[in-house]
Design a protein around this motif. Structure first.
Motif, PDB file in Angstrom:
ATOM      1  N   ASN A 250      78.815  39.189 -17.233  1.00 24.07           N
ATOM      2  CA  ASN A 250      77.954  38.049 -17.526  1.00 24.07           C
ATOM      3  C   ASN A 250      77.055  37.751 -16.344  1.00 24.07           C
ATOM      4  N   ARG A 251      76.009  36.996 -16.584  1.00 21.89           N
ATOM      5  CA  ARG A 251      75.087  36.618 -15.506  1.00 21.89           C
ATOM      6  C   ARG A 251      75.851  35.904 -14.398  1.00 21.89           C
ATOM      7  N   SER A 252      75.531  36.269 -13.180  1.00 17.03           N
ATOM      8  CA  SER A 252      76.262  35.740 -12.030  1.00 17.03           C
ATOM      9  C   SER A 252      75.634  34.485 -11.452  1.00 17.03           C
ATOM     10  N   GLY A 253      74.475  34.077 -11.982  1.00 16.97           N
ATOM     11  CA  GLY A 253      73.809  32.909 -11.417  1.00 16.97           C
ATOM     12  C   GLY A 253      73.228  33.190 -10.045  1.00 16.97           C
ATOM     13  N   ALA A 254      72.814  34.436  -9.820  1.00 18.79           N
ATOM     14  CA  ALA A 254      72.312  34.841  -8.505  1.00 18.79           C
ATOM     15  C   ALA A 254      71.042  34.092  -8.145  1.00 18.79           C
ATOM     16  N   ARG A 255      70.860  33.892  -6.858  1.00 18.12           N
ATOM     17  CA  ARG A 255      69.652  33.286  -6.294  1.00 18.12           C
ATOM     18  C   ARG A 255      69.000  34.347  -5.422  1.00 18.12           C
ATOM     19  N   ILE A 256      67.776  34.757  -5.776  1.00 15.38           N
ATOM     20  CA  ILE A 256      67.161  35.869  -5.056  1.00 15.38           C
ATOM     21  C   ILE A 256      65.792  35.479  -4.515  1.00 15.38           C
ATOM     22  N   TYR A 257      65.502  36.042  -3.348  1.00 11.13           N
ATOM     23  CA  TYR A 257      64.168  35.917  -2.759  1.00 11.13           C
ATOM     24  C   TYR A 257      63.539  37.311  -2.753  1.00 11.13           C
ATOM     25  N   VAL A 258      62.338  37.422  -3.312  1.00  6.02           N
ATOM     26  CA  VAL A 258      61.642  38.705  -3.399  1.00  6.02           C
ATOM     27  C   VAL A 258      60.779  38.853  -2.157  1.00  6.02           C
ATOM     28  N   SER A 259      61.238  39.674  -1.232  1.00  8.17           N
ATOM     29  CA  SER A 259      60.575  39.813   0.069  1.00  8.17           C
ATOM     30  C   SER A 259      59.346  40.706  -0.027  1.00  8.17           C
ATOM     31  N   ARG A 260      58.362  40.385   0.802  1.00 11.67           N
ATOM     32  CA  ARG A 260      57.174  41.233   0.931  1.00 11.67           C
ATOM     33  C   ARG A 260      57.005  41.724   2.373  1.00 11.67           C
ATOM     34  N   PHE A 282      70.815  32.545  -0.861  1.00 10.67           N
ATOM     35  CA  PHE A 282      69.897  33.486  -1.500  1.00 10.67           C
ATOM     36  C   PHE A 282      70.129  34.904  -0.973  1.00 10.67           C
ATOM     37  N   ALA A 283      70.011  35.882  -1.849  1.00  8.41           N
ATOM     38  CA  ALA A 283      69.968  37.284  -1.461  1.00  8.41           C
ATOM     39  C   ALA A 283      68.503  37.690  -1.329  1.00  8.41           C
ATOM     40  N   VAL A 284      68.177  38.480  -0.315  1.00  8.82           N
ATOM     41  CA  VAL A 284      66.803  38.938  -0.092  1.00  8.82           C
ATOM     42  C   VAL A 284      66.652  40.330  -0.684  1.00  8.82           C
ATOM     43  N   LEU A 285      65.716  40.474  -1.617  1.00  7.73           N
ATOM     44  CA  LEU A 285      65.494  41.743  -2.310  1.00  7.73           C
ATOM     45  C   LEU A 285      64.204  42.405  -1.829  1.00  7.73           C
ATOM     46  N   HIS A 286      64.283  43.685  -1.558  1.00  8.95           N
ATOM     47  CA  HIS A 286      63.092  44.516  -1.327  1.00  8.95           C
ATOM     48  C   HIS A 286      62.988  45.422  -2.550  1.00  8.95           C
ATOM     49  N   CYS A 287      62.156  45.039  -3.505  1.00  5.97           N
ATOM     50  CA  CYS A 287      62.114  45.742  -4.793  1.00  5.97           C
ATOM     51  C   CYS A 287      61.726  47.203  -4.651  1.00  5.97           C
ATOM     52  N   GLU A 288      60.880  47.508  -3.655  1.00  4.10           N
ATOM     53  CA  GLU A 288      60.427  48.887  -3.487  1.00  4.10           C
ATOM     54  C   GLU A 288      61.577  49.817  -3.084  1.00  4.10           C
ATOM     55  N   ALA A 289      62.697  49.248  -2.595  1.00  3.24           N
ATOM     56  CA  ALA A 289      63.855  50.055  -2.196  1.00  3.24           C
ATOM     57  C   ALA A 289      64.840  50.242  -3.345  1.00  3.24           C
ATOM     58  N   LEU A 290      64.613  49.577  -4.471  1.00  2.00           N
ATOM     59  CA  LEU A 290      65.529  49.638  -5.605  1.00  2.00           C
ATOM     60  C   LEU A 290      65.001  50.587  -6.679  1.00  2.00           C
ATOM     61  N   SER A 291      65.911  51.177  -7.426  1.00  4.58           N
ATOM     62  CA  SER A 291      65.504  51.967  -8.576  1.00  4.58           C
ATOM     63  C   SER A 291      64.996  51.028  -9.661  1.00  4.58           C
ATOM     64  N   PHE A 292      64.354  51.599 -10.667  1.00  2.67           N
ATOM     65  CA  PHE A 292      63.849  50.790 -11.781  1.00  2.67           C
ATOM     66  C   PHE A 292      64.996  50.043 -12.453  1.00  2.67           C
ATOM     67  N   ALA A 293      66.094  50.731 -12.752  1.00  2.00           N
ATOM     68  CA  ALA A 293      67.229  50.090 -13.419  1.00  2.00           C
ATOM     69  C   ALA A 293      67.861  49.026 -12.536  1.00  2.00           C
ATOM     70  N   GLU A 294      67.931  49.260 -11.228  1.00  9.65           N
ATOM     71  CA  GLU A 294      68.499  48.268 -10.308  1.00  9.65           C
ATOM     72  C   GLU A 294      67.674  46.983 -10.304  1.00  9.65           C
ATOM     73  N   GLN A 295      66.360  47.114 -10.407  1.00 10.84           N
ATOM     74  CA  GLN A 295      65.513  45.919 -10.474  1.00 10.84           C
ATOM     75  C   GLN A 295      65.773  45.139 -11.762  1.00 10.84           C
ATOM     76  N   GLY A 310      53.139  38.684  -5.994  1.00 12.55           N
ATOM     77  CA  GLY A 310      53.104  40.120  -5.768  1.00 12.55           C
ATOM     78  C   GLY A 310      53.822  40.861  -6.873  1.00 12.55           C
ATOM     79  N   ALA A 311      53.771  42.186  -6.812  1.00 10.64           N
ATOM     80  CA  ALA A 311      54.258  43.030  -7.907  1.00 10.64           C
ATOM     81  C   ALA A 311      55.738  42.830  -8.194  1.00 10.64           C
ATOM     82  N   GLY A 312      56.532  42.496  -7.181  1.00  9.92           N
ATOM     83  CA  GLY A 312      57.961  42.320  -7.395  1.00  9.92           C
ATOM     84  C   GLY A 312      58.280  41.270  -8.437  1.00  9.92           C
ATOM     85  N   LEU A 313      57.425  40.249  -8.559  1.00 10.35           N
ATOM     86  CA  LEU A 313      57.665  39.193  -9.540  1.00 10.35           C
ATOM     87  C   LEU A 313      57.429  39.670 -10.973  1.00 10.35           C
ATOM     88  N   SER A 314      56.896  40.873 -11.151  1.00  6.64           N
ATOM     89  CA  SER A 314      56.781  41.437 -12.497  1.00  6.64           C
ATOM     90  C   SER A 314      58.152  41.523 -13.154  1.00  6.64           C
TER      91      SER A 314
END
Length: 373
Positions: A250-260, A282-295, A310-314
């Motif tokens: 189930n959804r974990s209720g994560a709080r994420i920051y999309v870093s640029r 908050f967890a800091v995410l670098h979307c460019e380091a993640l696979s498509f499925a991981e995102q 930025g593109a990460g918010l897509s």
């Protein structure tokens, strides 16, 4: 090395004007007259109609208006009109795997990229009809999956390829050589690894007997409900299975920051903001380091998403309500595409504008912290 003389510069300008005219036709107000704005509209002309095998509507026109409780400034829009979307099946057409731009004879099809203005803004694709085209002699229809930026690829290119695959069974998907990682991973996620047998790669323009040209619209900053629904069913459902038999937690209720911080358009002072948000869980995410499925999985788990425009918010496309979105804008660049995406899914959307351009100032930082909390 000295610069060009005035005479040489004038000659070069004349040569470029001659090449542009030869390529695009007579210029009126800097806009070529020979481009075809609408294949439907031009289908009455015999020289155009001879290339049209079929016109297939895939989405209907609609007006969408989101009811939002918060009072928003006028640059955050809540209403949009979407025209119907077609797929064109053309005979004897040429297309670029890098931009998706298609042409018949020497006439560029504006709908293959959205509009002539987009072609001219890109600049580096204007020469493509001058390049030698390779004949691709196969009986199956062909559709191009060109590597646009992540936002435009996810919300324009990928859905159009999915519409083409559903409409024309056996269609071959042509990509440029060495496409970005997200292109291949996204296609494999949506179509399955076995779809790779339908992939063809080309370094330059190709001329084909049967070309599927998806219709791209002039203003792509808003995404229609039909496209969002397609992405949910064709992509998200395969990464995050739903239903009683699902093994997905189930959804974990994560709080994420999309870093640029790894982006060329990074936000000055972002490290301090990240440190403050980490203290809030908050967890800091670098979307460019993640696979498509991981995102897809990461955003599906999120209940609060904070990030600079930025593109990460897509990847808000994969979030589920209830979800709060806090978008940070540099003062000199405000575009409401992610606000629209948030409204489309019923998210709680908030925005903060930095007073100091592309730097997170103290006032903006405190506003982000308050909105994220």
């Amino acid at each position: 090395m000295t610069g060009l003389t005035e005479t040489a510069a004038k000659r070069r300008k004349q040569l470029l004007r001659f090449i542009s005219t030869d390529l695009l036709g007579p210029i009126a107000g800097k806009m070529p007259k020979s481009c075809i704005e609408s294949l439907e509209k031009a289908s009455s002309y015999s020289d155009v109609n001879s290339h049209i095998l079929d016109i297939v509507p895939v989405t209907e026109a609609c007006i969408v208006k989101h009811e939002v409780a918060a009072k928003l400034p006028p640059f955050i829009r809540t209403e949009a009109v979407f025209g119907k979307k077609n797929l064109y099946l053309l005979r004897n057409a040429t297309v670029s795997p890098h931009s998706g731009m298609a042409w018949i004879g020497n006439r560029i099809l504006e709908e293959s990229v959205g509009s002539l203005r987009r072609i001219m803004d890109w600049g580096d694709v204007l020469h493509e009809p001058l390049l030698p085209a390779r004949e691709l002699r196969i009986p199956e229809p062909v559709v191009i999956c060109h590597p646009a930026s992540y936002y435009h690829w996810l919300f324009e290119v990928l859905p159009n390829v999915l519409f083409a695959v559903a409409t024309f069974p056996g269609v071959k998907i042509v990509l440029p050589e060495n496409p970005p990682r997200y292109v291949l991973e996204g296609l494999n996620t949506a179509l399955g690894p076995e779809a790779q047998r339908d992939f063809l790669f080309s370094a330059g323009p190709i001329r084909v007997e049967r070309l599927v040209v998806p219709q791209y619209h002039t203003q792509p900053e808003f995404t229609s409900p039909q496209v969002l629904a397609l992405l949910r069913s064709a992509v998200q459902a395969k990464v995050v299975p739903q239903g009683p038999g699902s093994k997905e937690p189930n959804r974990s209720g994560a709080r994420i920051y999309v870093s640029r911080q790894k982006s060329r358009r990074r936000l000055a002072g972002e490290a301090e903001l990240e440190a403050r948000l980490r203290e809030m869980g908050f967890a800091v995410l670098h979307c460019e380091a993640l696979s498509f499925a991981e995102q897809v999985r990461a955003f599906h788990q999120a209940e609060v998403v904070v990030g600079c425009h930025g593109a990460g918010l897509s990847n808000l496309a994969w979030c589920e309500p209830p979800c709060r979105v806090v978008e940070i804008f540099p003062r000199n660049y405000i575009l409401d595409c992610f606000a629209w995406l948030s409204f489309s899914h019923g998210f709680d959307y908030r925005h903060v504008i930095c007073d100091t351009g592309h730097k997170i100032d103290e006032r903006a930082m405190e506003a982000v912290i308050a909105a994220a909390g």
